[in-house]
Scaffold this motif. Sequence first.
Motif, PDB file in Angstrom:
ATOM      1  N   LEU A 301       0.839  -1.208   0.000  1.00  0.00           N
ATOM      2  CA  LEU A 301       0.000   0.000   0.000  1.00  0.00           C
ATOM      3  C   LEU A 301       0.866   1.246   0.000  1.00  0.00           C
ATOM      4  O   LEU A 301       0.547   2.247  -0.634  1.00  0.00           O
ATOM      5  N   LEU A 302       1.956   1.176   0.732  1.00  0.00           N
ATOM      6  CA  LEU A 302       2.903   2.297   0.792  1.00  0.00           C
ATOM      7  C   LEU A 302       3.474   2.587  -0.605  1.00  0.00           C
ATOM      8  O   LEU A 302       3.810   3.717  -0.927  1.00  0.00           O
ATOM      9  N   GLU A 303       3.565   1.531  -1.406  1.00  0.00           N
ATOM     10  CA  GLU A 303       4.127   1.696  -2.747  1.00  0.00           C
ATOM     11  C   GLU A 303       3.066   1.916  -3.812  1.00  0.00           C
ATOM     12  O   GLU A 303       3.390   2.310  -4.937  1.00  0.00           O
ATOM     13  N   ALA A 304       1.791   1.656  -3.471  1.00  0.00           N
ATOM     14  CA  ALA A 304       0.740   1.715  -4.500  1.00  0.00           C
ATOM     15  C   ALA A 304       0.323   3.151  -4.787  1.00  0.00           C
ATOM     16  O   ALA A 304       0.271   3.985  -3.896  1.00  0.00           O
ATOM     17  N   ARG A 305       0.016   3.399  -6.052  1.00  0.00           N
ATOM     18  CA  ARG A 305      -0.554   4.698  -6.399  1.00  0.00           C
ATOM     19  C   ARG A 305      -1.981   4.768  -5.852  1.00  0.00           C
ATOM     20  O   ARG A 305      -2.638   3.743  -5.654  1.00  0.00           O
ATOM     21  N   TRP A 306      -2.476   5.977  -5.629  1.00  0.00           N
ATOM     22  CA  TRP A 306      -3.837   6.152  -5.117  1.00  0.00           C
ATOM     23  C   TRP A 306      -4.827   6.034  -6.278  1.00  0.00           C
ATOM     24  O   TRP A 306      -5.387   7.008  -6.762  1.00  0.00           O
ATOM     25  N   THR A 307      -4.961   4.801  -6.777  1.00  0.00           N
ATOM     26  CA  THR A 307      -5.985   4.517  -7.788  1.00  0.00           C
ATOM     27  C   THR A 307      -6.691   3.253  -7.318  1.00  0.00           C
ATOM     28  O   THR A 307      -6.083   2.404  -6.645  1.00  0.00           O
ATOM     29  N   ALA A 308      -7.973   3.146  -7.678  1.00  0.00           N
ATOM     30  CA  ALA A 308      -8.751   2.007  -7.177  1.00  0.00           C
ATOM     31  C   ALA A 308      -8.109   0.693  -7.618  1.00  0.00           C
ATOM     32  O   ALA A 308      -7.985  -0.246  -6.826  1.00  0.00           O
ATOM     33  N   SER A 309      -7.661   0.621  -8.868  1.00  0.00           N
ATOM     34  CA  SER A 309      -7.155  -0.672  -9.339  1.00  0.00           C
ATOM     35  C   SER A 309      -5.812  -1.020  -8.683  1.00  0.00           C
ATOM     36  O   SER A 309      -5.589  -2.172  -8.307  1.00  0.00           O
ATOM     37  N   ASP A 310      -4.947  -0.039  -8.524  1.00  0.00           N
ATOM     38  CA  ASP A 310      -3.649  -0.347  -7.896  1.00  0.00           C
ATOM     39  C   ASP A 310      -3.818  -0.756  -6.438  1.00  0.00           C
ATOM     40  O   ASP A 310      -3.159  -1.681  -5.956  1.00  0.00           O
ATOM     41  N   LEU A 311      -4.688  -0.045  -5.726  1.00  0.00           N
ATOM     42  CA  LEU A 311      -4.889  -0.372  -4.314  1.00  0.00           C
ATOM     43  C   LEU A 311      -5.507  -1.762  -4.180  1.00  0.00           C
ATOM     44  O   LEU A 311      -5.083  -2.576  -3.356  1.00  0.00           O
ATOM     45  N   PRO A 328      -1.509 -12.829   9.648  1.00  0.00           N
ATOM     46  CA  PRO A 328      -2.164 -11.588   9.231  1.00  0.00           C
ATOM     47  C   PRO A 328      -1.174 -10.593   8.631  1.00  0.00           C
ATOM     48  O   PRO A 328      -0.038 -10.507   9.096  1.00  0.00           O
ATOM     49  N   PRO A 329      -1.600  -9.848   7.616  1.00  0.00           N
ATOM     50  CA  PRO A 329      -0.713  -8.819   7.052  1.00  0.00           C
ATOM     51  C   PRO A 329      -0.513  -7.655   8.018  1.00  0.00           C
ATOM     52  O   PRO A 329      -1.339  -7.399   8.889  1.00  0.00           O
ATOM     53  N   THR A 330       0.594  -6.958   7.845  1.00  0.00           N
ATOM     54  CA  THR A 330       0.901  -5.734   8.593  1.00  0.00           C
ATOM     55  C   THR A 330       0.892  -4.583   7.597  1.00  0.00           C
ATOM     56  O   THR A 330       1.803  -4.448   6.787  1.00  0.00           O
ATOM     57  N   TRP A 331      -0.173  -3.759   7.658  1.00  0.00           N
ATOM     58  CA  TRP A 331      -0.375  -2.691   6.670  1.00  0.00           C
ATOM     59  C   TRP A 331       0.309  -1.416   7.123  1.00  0.00           C
ATOM     60  O   TRP A 331       0.336  -1.104   8.323  1.00  0.00           O
ATOM     61  N   VAL A 332       0.792  -0.656   6.167  1.00  0.00           N
ATOM     62  CA  VAL A 332       1.538   0.553   6.503  1.00  0.00           C
ATOM     63  C   VAL A 332       1.488   1.520   5.323  1.00  0.00           C
ATOM     64  O   VAL A 332       1.504   1.110   4.163  1.00  0.00           O
ATOM     65  N   LEU A 333       1.372   2.804   5.616  1.00  0.00           N
ATOM     66  CA  LEU A 333       1.346   3.833   4.565  1.00  0.00           C
ATOM     67  C   LEU A 333       2.610   4.676   4.538  1.00  0.00           C
ATOM     68  O   LEU A 333       2.942   5.282   3.521  1.00  0.00           O
ATOM     69  N   SER A 334       3.276   4.799   5.672  1.00  0.00           N
ATOM     70  CA  SER A 334       4.427   5.690   5.806  1.00  0.00           C
ATOM     71  C   SER A 334       5.406   5.091   6.793  1.00  0.00           C
ATOM     72  O   SER A 334       5.020   4.278   7.649  1.00  0.00           O
ATOM     73  N   ASN A 335       6.641   5.490   6.709  1.00  0.00           N
ATOM     74  CA  ASN A 335       7.609   5.223   7.775  1.00  0.00           C
ATOM     75  C   ASN A 335       8.757   6.220   7.646  1.00  0.00           C
ATOM     76  O   ASN A 335       8.670   7.155   6.839  1.00  0.00           O
ATOM     77  N   HIS A 336       9.815   6.006   8.422  1.00  0.00           N
ATOM     78  CA  HIS A 336      10.909   6.976   8.478  1.00  0.00           C
ATOM     79  C   HIS A 336      11.814   6.909   7.255  1.00  0.00           C
ATOM     80  O   HIS A 336      12.796   7.651   7.194  1.00  0.00           O
ATOM     81  N   ASP A 337      11.522   6.004   6.320  1.00  0.00           N
ATOM     82  CA  ASP A 337      12.360   5.864   5.120  1.00  0.00           C
ATOM     83  C   ASP A 337      11.709   6.436   3.872  1.00  0.00           C
ATOM     84  O   ASP A 337      12.345   6.438   2.812  1.00  0.00           O
ATOM     85  N   VAL A 338      10.452   6.831   3.953  1.00  0.00           N
ATOM     86  CA  VAL A 338       9.745   7.215   2.721  1.00  0.00           C
ATOM     87  C   VAL A 338       9.067   8.581   2.871  1.00  0.00           C
ATOM     88  O   VAL A 338       8.841   9.068   3.985  1.00  0.00           O
ATOM     89  N   LEU A 339       8.728   9.139   1.722  1.00  0.00           N
ATOM     90  CA  LEU A 339       7.970  10.385   1.669  1.00  0.00           C
ATOM     91  C   LEU A 339       6.682  10.232   2.465  1.00  0.00           C
ATOM     92  O   LEU A 339       5.979   9.227   2.324  1.00  0.00           O
TER      93      LEU A 339
END
Length: 570
Positions: A301-311, A328-339
């Motif tokens: 998700l952190l790498e996916a573009r904000w489009t319905a199909s990519d997500l 279970p997956p561990t979901w994440v949108l941001s961290n200290h390494d990325v924009l």
Amino acid sequence: MADELTRHDAGPHAATWWTDAVVYQVYLRSFRDGNGDGVGDIAGLRAGLDHLVGLGVDAIWINPWFRSPGLDGGYDVADHRDLDPDFGTLADADALLSEAHERGLRVLLDLVPNHTSSAHPWFQAALAAPADSDDRGRYYFRQGRGHDGDQPPNNWTSAFGGPAWSRVPTADGEPGQWYLHLFSSCQPDLDWTHADVAEDFRETLRFWFDRGVDGFRIDVAHGLHKHGDLPDLPVGHASAAPGHPFWDRDQVHDVYRDWRSLADAYDPPRVFLAEAVADTVERRARYVRDDELHGVFAFDLLEARWTASDLRDAIDRTVAAHGEVTAPPTWVLSNHDVLRHPSRYARDQALVTGHNLVDVVDLQRDDELGDARARAAVLLLLALPGNVVLYQGEELGLHEVEDLPDDLRRDPVWERSDHQDPGRDGCRVPLPWAGDAPPFAFTSDPTVATGQPARWRDHTVAAMDRDPTSTLHLYRSALRIRRAHPALGVGAMSWVPADDGVLALRREPGFACWINLTDHPVRRPAGRVLLRSTAQADNGPDDDVWLRPHEAVWIDDPDVAAPDPLGTNG
Ligand code: TEU
């Protein structure tokens, strides 16, 4: 509404607490300064714990706080079993652990097993020892190639740019052997085939587990073992593809089986969350097989573009791969390494090619759009099956600081790229807590240059606390509902048919998350709205059946059938 629902997990002592946990990542240096020296520290974290309790998270993960020269944000560890004096003492760490536990928060630390700091006593001993000595055997020291050995032993490059090898002098000052560093030259790679290495990390795990630490995030979990011959990387070899000479090699899994049995011997069992990069989600899911680690970041998700199909693709891929290993997956949108993700979403998604500042810095920005998408994104994140890691400051709606003065850049990427890549400092700017001007109560010293923009006066914890429509309140509400709603956390999910540009997912019993990724209103099912990502204050008359542009809603007891017609009014 949510308050009427009861907590559905198995209670604070459950061994499986992590399966649906929400973990908050603390980048300690930037969280809060408790002693007025301008650097975030344990005292500051202790003072900020109530913010995290109020937010509603279950655990914190603290980036490396061990003794370190701090040349890569503490990922250059000189002593794994002591605190860096910048952050505090072991007594401070113990106090933090007990205060966190009193508040029902679990504490994960960050283990860095792929490399040490060049200041680590082992590396210092290796430098002082002759070639081929046992002291050098804990790292990768090799003769160079070419005339006089003046070429690196192979063609591997550092993740931070430039060659992955640096040359050291012999005792009499002549050019000598080379050592391997897959990151910066202050981070020599350990040789995990040397028995001391495995034994020392077991000791480190026991040291912290005995003090009450609940688990570890594992840095570069895919890197520990290298191909014994250190062969050249074939030109065009895909990153981490099977057979890669240093990423995702099968032997790393033996390390994690060993650690799992060590962690399982504790009561309650301690847990591990891997930062592992592999060629496919299936390869990545191997890190969370039954007898290995508990979690692995789903960076999709952190790498996916904000489009319905990519997500949707990213979610389906991850859920399927984790289903195979029943973790279970561990979901994440941001961290200290990325924009920071609002800044990524502020760009035209068709043009975004990566998840670092360097990848988007020249693209036009629409910050309001980025905000709207980020607020919708967290409702998606928290509706997914599994657990979640939030990065400090996302609850305040912080954007990347893209215009940080060069003298505040500390990331080795900046220097190693000859200032071509601004690096990761823009997501590591100190948190704003209160007040109208920098340092926004991050530190008591008003002279400290923090790089915080003036506009963060509207993003302080105090300002957001006063505004019921703020991102902070959105996060608090979402976390409260997620904790209480029987459909959320671990379990199954399914997609509901919806228009192009609309994501609609269902959890049982009786929960749906609808997200409008388009710029026009779309129909949604009737049902009680638990939460919407846009400000509640200006609801229009038709809001009970419409999703606004870029809006997400959580719906309780939605009609099982999708709305008919599925058309938009656009
Ligand atoms: O990161 C590992 C990693 O492979 C990348 O995310 C890396 O930061 C990126 O390629 C650089 O642009 C981990 C830590 O999260 C990171 O902060 C450390 O710098 C790195 O390991 C080295 O320990």
